[in-house]
Design a protein around this motif. Structure first.
Motif, PDB file in Angstrom:
ATOM      1  N   VAL A  25      45.568  59.113  51.928  1.00 11.33           N
ATOM      2  CA  VAL A  25      45.687  60.541  52.230  1.00 11.33           C
ATOM      3  C   VAL A  25      47.047  60.798  52.861  1.00 11.33           C
ATOM      4  N   GLN A  43      45.927  59.425  45.073  1.00 10.15           N
ATOM      5  CA  GLN A  43      46.031  59.818  46.485  1.00 10.15           C
ATOM      6  C   GLN A  43      45.676  61.289  46.638  1.00 10.15           C
ATOM      7  N   ARG A  44      45.275  61.648  47.869  1.00 11.93           N
ATOM      8  CA  ARG A  44      45.018  63.042  48.204  1.00 11.93           C
ATOM      9  C   ARG A  44      46.148  63.544  49.084  1.00 11.93           C
ATOM     10  N   THR A  89      43.166  70.771  49.881  1.00 13.53           N
ATOM     11  CA  THR A  89      43.212  69.351  49.551  1.00 13.53           C
ATOM     12  C   THR A  89      43.490  69.237  48.058  1.00 13.53           C
ATOM     13  N   THR A  91      44.318  66.445  44.789  1.00 18.75           N
ATOM     14  CA  THR A  91      44.260  65.069  44.323  1.00 18.75           C
ATOM     15  C   THR A  91      45.338  64.896  43.263  1.00 18.75           C
TER      16      THR A  91
END
Length: 145
Positions: A25, A43-44, A89, A91
């Protein structure tokens, strides 16, 4: 609206790292505006802004890229007019370049007469690289002549 937009590419920065205990993250806040961030597929990217900001949104840096080819996919997101800090958020789903944007917004800007509060913009350029150890794959083999 007043803010100018630079047409030159941003100066690349080192790969962003997670400042938390969450593996995979990357976090970005208001201080990241105007910078470039590097993330890897899988990954975020968590963007946390302040109150009175629209929900951060992402698009491919090239306007011609269709939705299924976007490098970032937005999941959870909130922002003005919902009370509280704006956040989103994303991705990283494919290699490429994306731009994450948001702007300040206030209820009085939508009133008649509108207030004269200046609007601010948040922009981060995101370079999505292949997952570590995955590489870009083998080079094509030329056809025999």
């Amino acid at each position: 609206g007043g803010g100018g937009v630079s047409s030159h590419p941003p100066t690349p920065l080192p790969t962003a790292t997670s400042g938390s205990s969450e593996p995979g993250v990357v976090h970005a806040g208001l201080a990241a505006s105007g910078t470039s961030i590097v993330v890897h597929v899988g990954q975020r990217l968590v963007v946390d802004l302040a109150e009175h900001w629209t929900a951060p949104a992402a698009r491919a840096r090239e306007d011609s890229v269709t939705a299924p080819l976007q490098p970032l996919r937005r999941g959870r997101a909130q922002g003005f007019p919902v009370p509280g800090p704006a956040s989103a958020t994303f991705t990283a789903v494919r290699v490429g370049w994306a731009v994450v944007t948001a702007k300040t917004d206030y209820a009085c800007l939508h009133a008649v007469p509108a207030c004269a509060l200046p609007q601010q913009s948040f922009t981060v350029t995101v370079k999505v690289l292949p997952s570590p150890g995955k590489g870009a794959g083998p080079l094509p083999v030329p056809a025999p002549s």
